[in-house]
Design a protein around this motif. Structure first.
Motif, PDB file in Angstrom:
ATOM      1  N   LEU A  29      12.780 -13.080  -3.710  1.00 22.05           N
ATOM      2  CA  LEU A  29      12.678 -12.608  -5.272  1.00 22.05           C
ATOM      3  C   LEU A  29      14.307 -12.788  -5.633  1.00 22.05           C
ATOM      4  O   LEU A  29      14.385 -13.190  -6.900  1.00 22.05           O
ATOM      5  N   SER A  30      15.403 -12.661  -4.906  1.00 24.25           N
ATOM      6  CA  SER A  30      16.595 -12.705  -5.186  1.00 24.25           C
ATOM      7  C   SER A  30      16.820 -14.238  -5.471  1.00 24.25           C
ATOM      8  O   SER A  30      17.675 -14.742  -6.426  1.00 24.25           O
ATOM      9  N   PHE A  31      16.249 -15.243  -4.830  1.00 30.03           N
ATOM     10  CA  PHE A  31      16.438 -16.725  -4.941  1.00 30.03           C
ATOM     11  C   PHE A  31      15.839 -17.060  -6.223  1.00 30.03           C
ATOM     12  O   PHE A  31      16.424 -17.869  -7.147  1.00 30.03           O
ATOM     13  N   LEU A  32      14.711 -16.472  -6.572  1.00 30.72           N
ATOM     14  CA  LEU A  32      13.985 -16.697  -7.793  1.00 30.72           C
ATOM     15  C   LEU A  32      14.862 -16.321  -9.055  1.00 30.72           C
ATOM     16  O   LEU A  32      15.149 -17.034  -9.930  1.00 30.72           O
ATOM     17  N   MET A  33      15.265 -15.164  -9.026  1.00 29.14           N
ATOM     18  CA  MET A  33      16.310 -14.402  -9.951  1.00 29.14           C
ATOM     19  C   MET A  33      17.542 -15.137 -10.139  1.00 29.14           C
ATOM     20  O   MET A  33      17.879 -15.640 -11.274  1.00 29.14           O
TER      21      MET A  33
ATOM     22  N   ALA B 177       9.291  -6.628   3.664  1.00 28.80           N
ATOM     23  CA  ALA B 177      10.348  -6.261   2.641  1.00 28.80           C
ATOM     24  C   ALA B 177      11.675  -7.393   2.639  1.00 28.80           C
ATOM     25  O   ALA B 177      12.025  -7.697   1.564  1.00 28.80           O
ATOM     26  N   LEU B 178      12.165  -7.539   3.822  1.00 30.74           N
ATOM     27  CA  LEU B 178      13.425  -8.290   3.785  1.00 30.74           C
ATOM     28  C   LEU B 178      13.020  -9.723   3.107  1.00 30.74           C
ATOM     29  O   LEU B 178      13.520 -10.452   2.182  1.00 30.74           O
TER      30      LEU B 178
ATOM     31  N   GLY C 291      15.585  -6.227  -0.719  1.00 35.10           N
ATOM     32  CA  GLY C 291      14.672  -5.696   0.436  1.00 35.10           C
ATOM     33  C   GLY C 291      14.878  -4.433   1.288  1.00 35.10           C
ATOM     34  O   GLY C 291      13.817  -3.477   1.511  1.00 35.10           O
ATOM     35  N   LEU C 292      16.047  -4.009   1.460  1.00 40.19           N
ATOM     36  CA  LEU C 292      16.319  -2.650   2.001  1.00 40.19           C
ATOM     37  C   LEU C 292      16.154  -1.558   1.086  1.00 40.19           C
ATOM     38  O   LEU C 292      15.661  -0.378   1.469  1.00 40.19           O
TER      39      LEU C 292
ATOM     40  N   ILE D  57       7.615   0.255   0.467  1.00 42.86           N
ATOM     41  CA  ILE D  57       6.633  -0.677   0.985  1.00 42.86           C
ATOM     42  C   ILE D  57       6.165   0.131   2.354  1.00 42.86           C
ATOM     43  O   ILE D  57       5.018  -0.129   2.756  1.00 42.86           O
ATOM     44  N   ALA D  58       7.105   0.860   2.969  1.00 43.40           N
ATOM     45  CA  ALA D  58       6.676   1.282   4.253  1.00 43.40           C
ATOM     46  C   ALA D  58       5.764   2.510   4.107  1.00 43.40           C
ATOM     47  O   ALA D  58       4.895   2.919   5.003  1.00 43.40           O
ATOM     48  N   SER D  59       5.701   3.213   3.025  1.00 43.85           N
ATOM     49  CA  SER D  59       4.868   4.343   2.631  1.00 43.85           C
ATOM     50  C   SER D  59       3.426   3.862   2.620  1.00 43.85           C
ATOM     51  O   SER D  59       2.484   4.450   2.740  1.00 43.85           O
ATOM     52  N   ILE D  60       3.133   2.674   2.490  1.00 41.05           N
ATOM     53  CA  ILE D  60       1.636   2.058   2.366  1.00 41.05           C
ATOM     54  C   ILE D  60       1.064   1.901   3.583  1.00 41.05           C
ATOM     55  O   ILE D  60       0.009   2.099   3.901  1.00 41.05           O
ATOM     56  N   PHE D  61       2.150   1.716   4.711  1.00 40.73           N
ATOM     57  CA  PHE D  61       1.597   1.458   5.957  1.00 40.73           C
ATOM     58  C   PHE D  61       1.698   2.986   6.780  1.00 40.73           C
ATOM     59  O   PHE D  61       2.130   3.861   6.446  1.00 40.73           O
TER      60      PHE D  61
END
Length: 141
Positions: A69-73, A62-63, A39-40, A46-50
């Motif tokens: 995604l970490s739980f999924l992977m 993001a976090l 996430g970090l 992700i911040a560049s979008i906002f």
């Protein structure tokens, strides 16, 4: 035996003991740590979008995205693939055992989290991304 301590000192014994346990809890701390790393790492993109005022929303987006995604992977996909390949050779592991072993194998990578939090707190942009990725790769190995 505490797997969070013994993974640093004697990883082989830790993995052998985890594999031999019949009933075991799901080790969630390494997965959350790896999710925070992801996430970090994804936060600047992700911040560049906002716009400037929406950067806090990018952080709160993001976090959870990284942790999910970490739980999924580490909780389903990688252990499921290893278990599937193990069944070819008549392996007898369960999905929970494989999830615990996969999550603990990525636990030493959580050293990167200290580095990423310090960069995030001080607002420093990493100038040498290739060196950063090299450090992450060495810790991953």
């Amino acid at each position: 035996m505490n797997p969070y301590k013994s993974i640093w000192i004697n990883p082989r014994v830790t993995f052998e003991e985890l594999a031999s346990r019949e009933k075991q809890p799901f080790l969630i701390l390494p997965i959350i740590g790896n999710g925070l790393i992801f996430g970090l790492d994804a936060y600047p993109d992700i911040a560049s979008i906002f716009d400037e005022g929406g950067r806090i929303w990018a952080f709160f987006f993001a976090l959870p995205l990284g942790i999910g995604l970490s739980f999924l992977m580490l909780g389903l996909i990688i252990p499921g693939l290893i278990k599937f390949c193990g069944k070819i050779w008549k392996g007898e592991s369960t999905l929970r055992k494989m999830s615990n072993i996969c999550s603990l194998s990525f636990f030493p990578l959580n050293i990167v989290l200290i580095y990423q939090i310090s960069i995030f707190i001080f607002g420093v942009e990493p100038k040498l991304e290739n060196i950063n990725y090299g450090i992450i790769y060495l810790l991953w190995l």
